[in-house]
Write a protein that holds these residues in place. Structure first.
Motif, PDB file in Angstrom:
ATOM      1  N   MET A 297       1.255  -1.212   0.350  1.00 46.99           N
ATOM      2  CA  MET A 297      -0.038   0.037  -0.070  1.00 46.99           C
ATOM      3  C   MET A 297       0.852   1.264  -0.008  1.00 46.99           C
ATOM      4  SD  MET A 297      -2.946  -0.864   2.839  1.00 46.99           S
ATOM      5  CE  MET A 297      -2.520   0.526   3.177  1.00 46.99           C
ATOM      6  N   ARG A 366     -10.239  -4.711  -5.403  1.00 50.91           N
ATOM      7  CA  ARG A 366      -8.501  -3.601  -5.089  1.00 50.91           C
ATOM      8  C   ARG A 366      -8.082  -3.962  -5.987  1.00 50.91           C
ATOM      9  NH1 ARG A 366     -12.425  -1.898  -1.973  1.00 50.91           N
ATOM     10  NH2 ARG A 366     -13.116  -2.074   0.284  1.00 50.91           N
ATOM     11  N   THR A 370      -6.930  -0.361  -8.605  1.00 46.93           N
ATOM     12  CA  THR A 370      -5.943   0.300  -8.633  1.00 46.93           C
ATOM     13  C   THR A 370      -5.278  -0.007 -10.197  1.00 46.93           C
ATOM     14  OG1 THR A 370      -5.685  -0.322  -7.311  1.00 46.93           O
ATOM     15  CG2 THR A 370      -3.518   0.049  -7.857  1.00 46.93           C
ATOM     16  N   ILE A 412      -6.531   1.239  -3.254  1.00 46.97           N
ATOM     17  CA  ILE A 412      -4.890   1.303  -2.792  1.00 46.97           C
ATOM     18  C   ILE A 412      -5.446   2.257  -1.014  1.00 46.97           C
ATOM     19  CG2 ILE A 412      -3.329   0.782  -4.120  1.00 46.97           C
ATOM     20  CD1 ILE A 412      -2.255   3.422  -4.416  1.00 46.97           C
ATOM     21  N   ASN A 415      -7.758   0.487   1.153  1.00 50.43           N
ATOM     22  CA  ASN A 415      -7.252  -0.737   1.912  1.00 50.43           C
ATOM     23  C   ASN A 415      -6.330  -1.546   3.357  1.00 50.43           C
ATOM     24  OD1 ASN A 415      -4.634  -3.422   0.057  1.00 50.43           O
ATOM     25  ND2 ASN A 415      -6.186  -3.594   1.599  1.00 50.43           N
ATOM     26  N   THR A 428      -3.770   4.161   7.462  1.00 50.06           N
ATOM     27  CA  THR A 428      -3.869   4.942   6.351  1.00 50.06           C
ATOM     28  C   THR A 428      -3.491   6.423   6.592  1.00 50.06           C
ATOM     29  OG1 THR A 428      -6.851   3.759   6.642  1.00 50.06           O
ATOM     30  CG2 THR A 428      -5.776   6.155   4.843  1.00 50.06           C
ATOM     31  N   SER A 431       0.812   5.252   5.931  1.00 44.40           N
ATOM     32  CA  SER A 431       0.723   5.015   4.662  1.00 44.40           C
ATOM     33  C   SER A 431       0.278   5.992   2.843  1.00 44.40           C
ATOM     34  CB  SER A 431      -0.687   4.227   3.747  1.00 44.40           C
ATOM     35  OG  SER A 431      -1.890   4.371   3.869  1.00 44.40           O
ATOM     36  N   TYR A 476       2.565  -3.575  -5.696  1.00 47.40           N
ATOM     37  CA  TYR A 476       1.065  -3.585  -5.551  1.00 47.40           C
ATOM     38  C   TYR A 476       0.588  -4.524  -6.140  1.00 47.40           C
ATOM     39  CZ  TYR A 476      -3.838  -3.221  -3.426  1.00 47.40           C
ATOM     40  OH  TYR A 476      -4.594  -3.040  -3.148  1.00 47.40           O
ATOM     41  N   GLY A 480       0.221  -7.275  -2.821  1.00 44.71           N
ATOM     42  CA  GLY A 480      -1.070  -6.280  -1.940  1.00 44.71           C
ATOM     43  C   GLY A 480      -2.502  -8.017  -1.832  1.00 44.71           C
TER      44      GLY A 480
END
Length: 496
Positions: A297, A366, A370, A412, A415, A428, A431, A476, A480
């Motif tokens: 992420m 997801r 992305t 992302i 995520n 969050t 990141s 990712y 991910g």
């Protein structure tokens, strides 16, 4: 003797049936009249304001400096826009109101000014997410929005006082804005039912591209009509008013909201309590630092921020240097990619939740959105320097490239709510703080490239953005995840 037992959600038929009945009752309430979507629209407005305050210098820079600096020479000559749209920079400066300050800033200085607001943001994104989880999003975001608005009002004076004052003001404003970005995600831990989080989060986050679009659009008009300082005065004043609305209508949890219906409150509480504990868990720092899904992420967000910040910071300058449009028309043209991004940002969340209803795996959804937010925009942007002879094609590709980027909001950028709901606000913020480093480096590096190579500067800028963005996507796609990680699951001590 104590042992650690992992808590797993119950899946009995009676509970499942009860949840279904609650959901059916809730569907009788229109979405736009529900409190949780009302919260999403208020956060949308908040994101609109602080984002607009952060990017208005990108368009005012065209009139704040006596020379936008780099003017590349391509092999082909660019076709000019229709005559009504072309007054040239000289005519633009002559038409500006009197007594408006104009500065002699090189492209390197302009790059530093574009990036300076991000210097402060990286300091508060992660701490504000953690702080909001502790003391509440309402207080954190209200304080940050008010601070950003005051500093926006102060920006014209800071510019007159000198470059050091202006950069310092932008840095402190970034500190304030970082608290709003990192802190808001703690709200969805208690307000966002899992199957609606994509829609709720993207409605809230789509305020950012809309803020960019409106700021650049109106910034050009206001700069030409009243002078560039009034752009800062107007958006700063609107931010102060918005802060009052935030304090009146936003609450940290459904239980304390005075106007929410009983059915909706019970539905939200029953949905989120299956994932989020009511206790205040300690952060498993070592486990987080060893988590490849978390780093995927961070790295993908870093690369995507490099790409989007290049578009955000340099779209007005690029259009001015290629097509020689005046400040008003530059604002209209520069706003197109971000207006498209606002629309697609909302649709991206709808698409993600629609795919989930069709039994797509969450990790597939997801990664798919992305890819849509990274791969096509990168390809369109990198092709632009080779087709500057046609302004219609150039603006079409630029609009598509900027417009598709918000698909990542349903990928992302939310995520963390999938892999660690209990720590999502901190993760969050962390990141995004890591990704914000790209927002610092990107304008600085781009300004250097534009200054060093007067012929192929824009080509080098776009090629670098393409390479960085694609590398983050690949990382990712490999690492991910979208399932709750072992270190993020709630555990309790049991006596044997």
């Amino acid at each position: 003797m104590a042992s650690v037992t992992e808590l797993k959600p119950t899946a009995d038929n009676s509970k499942f049936s009860q949840d279904k009945q609650t959901e059916k009752k809730l569907r009788k309430v229109p979405i736009l009249c529900s409190t949780r979507y009302g919260m999403a629209f208020i956060i949308h407005l908040c994101n609109f304001i602080w984002r607009a305050q952060g990017v208005i210098m990108n368009i005012t820079m065209v009139t704040m400096v006596n020379n936008t600096g780099h003017r590349p020479h391509f092999n082909g000559s660019a076709k000019r826009l229709p005559v009504d749209s072309l007054d040239g920079l000289n005519n633009t400066l002559k038409s500006l109101p009197m007594r408006v300050s104009v500065y002699d800033w090189s492209p390197q200085i302009q790059g530093i000014l574009f990036a300076s607001i991000n210097y402060g943001m990286i300091l508060t994104l992660a701490p504000s997410g953690y702080l909001a989880g502790r003391i509440g999003t309402k207080k954190v975001v209200a304080f940050s929005l008010f601070g950003s608005s005051l500093l926006t009002l102060f920006t014209p004076l800071a510019a007159d006082l000198g470059l050091v004052f202006l950069i310092t003001t932008r840095v402190v404003q970034g500190i304030s804005q970082g608290s709003a970005v990192g802190g808001q995600f703690a709200l969805w831990e208690k307000w966002g039912p899992p199957h609606e989080r994509s829609r709720l989060c993207t409605i809230a986050l789509s305020g950012m591209p809309l803020g960019t679009s409106i700021a650049i659009l109106l910034g050009g008009v206001i700069s030409q009509a009243l002078g560039w300082p009034f752009v800062f005065y107007i958006f700063g004043g609107v931010g102060c008013v918005c802060c009052i609305l935030w304090l009146v209508f936003v609450y940290d949890e459904p239980e304390s909201h005075p106007w929410i219906s009983t059915i909706e409150k019970e539905y939200i509480i029953s949905s989120v309590t299956q994932q989020v504990s009511s206790s205040k868990p300690s952060l498993p720092v070592k486990a987080i630092l060893r988590s490849l899904p978390f780093w995927s992420m961070c790295l993908c967000g870093f690369c995507h921020q490099w790409f989007t910040n290049t578009i955000t910071a340099y779209t007005p300058t690029y259009i001015s240097s290629i097509f020689n449009v005046n400040i008003r028309d530059n604002g209209f043209l520069s706003a197109l990619p971000f207006f498209a991004a606002w629309i697609i940002g909302v649709l991206g969340g709808q698409l993600a939740d629609f795919l989930l209803t069709k039994n797509f795996r969450l990790v597939t959804v997801r990664k798919l959105v992305t890819v849509l937010g990274i791969l096509p925009p990168s390809a369109f942007l990198v092709s632009m320097p080779y087709i500057t002879s046609n302004y219609i094609t150039t603006m079409t590709l630029l609009t598509i490239a900027g417009g598709l980027c918000p698909f990542c909001q349903a990928g992302i950028y939310i995520n963390a709510l999938d892999i660690a709901p209990r720590y999502s606000s901190f993760l969050t913020g962390a990141s995004r703080g890591f990704a914000q480093v790209a927002a610092i480096l990107s304008p600085t590096v781009c300004g250097f490239l534009l200054s060093q190579d007067p012929v192929y500067g824009w080509r080098n800028v776009f090629l670098l953005a393409f390479a960085i963005n694609i590398s983050g996507l690949l990382f990712y796609l490999i690492f991910g995840k979208a399932d709750v990680q072992d270190w993020a699951k709630e555990r309790q001590l049991t006596r044997l």
